[in-house]
Design a protein around this motif. Sequence first.
Motif, mmCIF file in Angstrom:
data_model
loop_
_atom_site.group_PDB
_atom_site.id
_atom_site.type_symbol
_atom_site.label_atom_id
_atom_site.label_comp_id
_atom_site.label_asym_id
_atom_site.label_seq_id
_atom_site.Cartn_x
_atom_site.Cartn_y
_atom_site.Cartn_z
ATOM 1 N N MET A 1 -6.994 -8.864 7.485
ATOM 2 C CA MET A 1 -6.495 -9.572 6.326
ATOM 3 C C MET A 1 -5.105 -10.101 6.627
ATOM 4 N N SER A 2 -4.882 -11.329 6.283
ATOM 5 C CA SER A 2 -3.590 -11.950 6.522
ATOM 6 C C SER A 2 -2.599 -11.539 5.440
ATOM 7 N N VAL A 3 -1.361 -11.395 5.832
ATOM 8 C CA VAL A 3 -0.313 -11.036 4.885
ATOM 9 C C VAL A 3 -0.161 -12.135 3.837
ATOM 10 N N LYS A 4 -0.351 -13.370 4.245
ATOM 11 C CA LYS A 4 -0.194 -14.501 3.333
ATOM 12 C C LYS A 4 -1.285 -14.536 2.271
ATOM 13 N N ASP A 5 -2.433 -13.910 2.539
ATOM 14 C CA ASP A 5 -3.550 -13.889 1.594
ATOM 15 C C ASP A 5 -3.562 -12.640 0.731
ATOM 16 N N SER A 6 -2.554 -11.832 0.830
ATOM 17 C CA SER A 6 -2.522 -10.549 0.139
ATOM 18 C C SER A 6 -2.425 -10.729 -1.379
ATOM 19 N N LYS A 7 -3.092 -9.822 -2.092
ATOM 20 C CA LYS A 7 -3.022 -9.807 -3.551
ATOM 21 C C LYS A 7 -1.967 -8.814 -4.034
ATOM 22 N N ALA A 8 -1.102 -8.394 -3.164
ATOM 23 C CA ALA A 8 -0.107 -7.371 -3.496
ATOM 24 C C ALA A 8 0.904 -7.900 -4.506
ATOM 25 N N GLU A 9 1.440 -6.979 -5.267
ATOM 26 C CA GLU A 9 2.428 -7.311 -6.290
ATOM 27 C C GLU A 9 3.752 -7.737 -5.651
ATOM 28 N N LEU A 10 4.423 -8.674 -6.292
ATOM 29 C CA LEU A 10 5.728 -9.125 -5.813
ATOM 30 C C LEU A 10 6.858 -8.291 -6.412
ATOM 31 N N SER A 11 6.587 -7.641 -7.513
ATOM 32 C CA SER A 11 7.613 -6.817 -8.142
ATOM 33 C C SER A 11 7.133 -5.371 -8.221
ATOM 34 N N THR A 12 7.999 -4.503 -8.640
ATOM 35 C CA THR A 12 7.688 -3.084 -8.722
ATOM 36 C C THR A 12 6.774 -2.808 -9.918
ATOM 37 N N ILE A 13 5.710 -2.045 -9.671
ATOM 38 C CA ILE A 13 4.821 -1.627 -10.753
ATOM 39 C C ILE A 13 4.511 -0.152 -10.588
ATOM 40 N N THR A 14 3.940 0.448 -11.614
ATOM 41 C CA THR A 14 3.557 1.851 -11.572
ATOM 42 C C THR A 14 2.076 1.947 -11.230
ATOM 43 N N TYR A 15 1.746 2.792 -10.277
ATOM 44 C CA TYR A 15 0.363 2.975 -9.855
ATOM 45 C C TYR A 15 -0.163 4.296 -10.384
ATOM 46 N N ASP A 16 -1.469 4.378 -10.551
ATOM 47 C CA ASP A 16 -2.119 5.606 -10.983
ATOM 48 C C ASP A 16 -2.157 6.587 -9.810
ATOM 49 N N ARG A 17 -1.509 7.708 -9.981
ATOM 50 C CA ARG A 17 -1.412 8.702 -8.908
ATOM 51 C C ARG A 17 -2.793 9.188 -8.466
ATOM 52 N N ASP A 18 -3.694 9.364 -9.416
ATOM 53 C CA ASP A 18 -5.031 9.849 -9.080
ATOM 54 C C ASP A 18 -5.786 8.871 -8.177
ATOM 55 N N LYS A 19 -5.611 7.577 -8.408
ATOM 56 C CA LYS A 19 -6.275 6.581 -7.560
ATOM 57 C C LYS A 19 -5.717 6.612 -6.149
ATOM 58 N N ILE A 20 -4.429 6.841 -6.036
ATOM 59 C CA ILE A 20 -3.799 6.846 -4.719
ATOM 60 C C ILE A 20 -4.235 8.058 -3.904
ATOM 61 N N GLU A 21 -4.330 9.195 -4.537
ATOM 62 C CA GLU A 21 -4.630 10.405 -3.761
ATOM 63 C C GLU A 21 -6.113 10.748 -3.684
#
Length: 107
Positions: A1-21
């Motif tokens: 996946m290219s960095v330029k095509d990323s759907k990542a957030e541009l600003s800080t957001i809060t993520y669900d801890r359960d989804k991450i772990e």
Amino acid sequence: MSVKDSKAELSTITYDRDKIEENVGSIYEAIVVMGKRAEQINAEIRSELHNKLDEFAVHNSTLEEVFENKEQIEISKHYEKLPKPTSIAIQEWLDDEIYYRKTEERN
């Protein structure tokens, strides 16, 4: 996946801890994996940026010419607008796009 095509957030957001772990069972292991991936992404972006800027580099230029090189300025601005490597790594983790494996300790 290219960095330029990323759907990542541009600003800080809060993520669900359960989804991450949920993939590894530990938030700390997940953070280590995402951190290592962020370092890889950062190295890729840095290398790509330096290669593009080197195309326009003039080694015998005066200081005034360096500040007036509009191509270099535009390239730099483009890279400044990209999501941060950490945000890209988190998004890749949540999308299950990161391959990782645990190394077992040997006795």
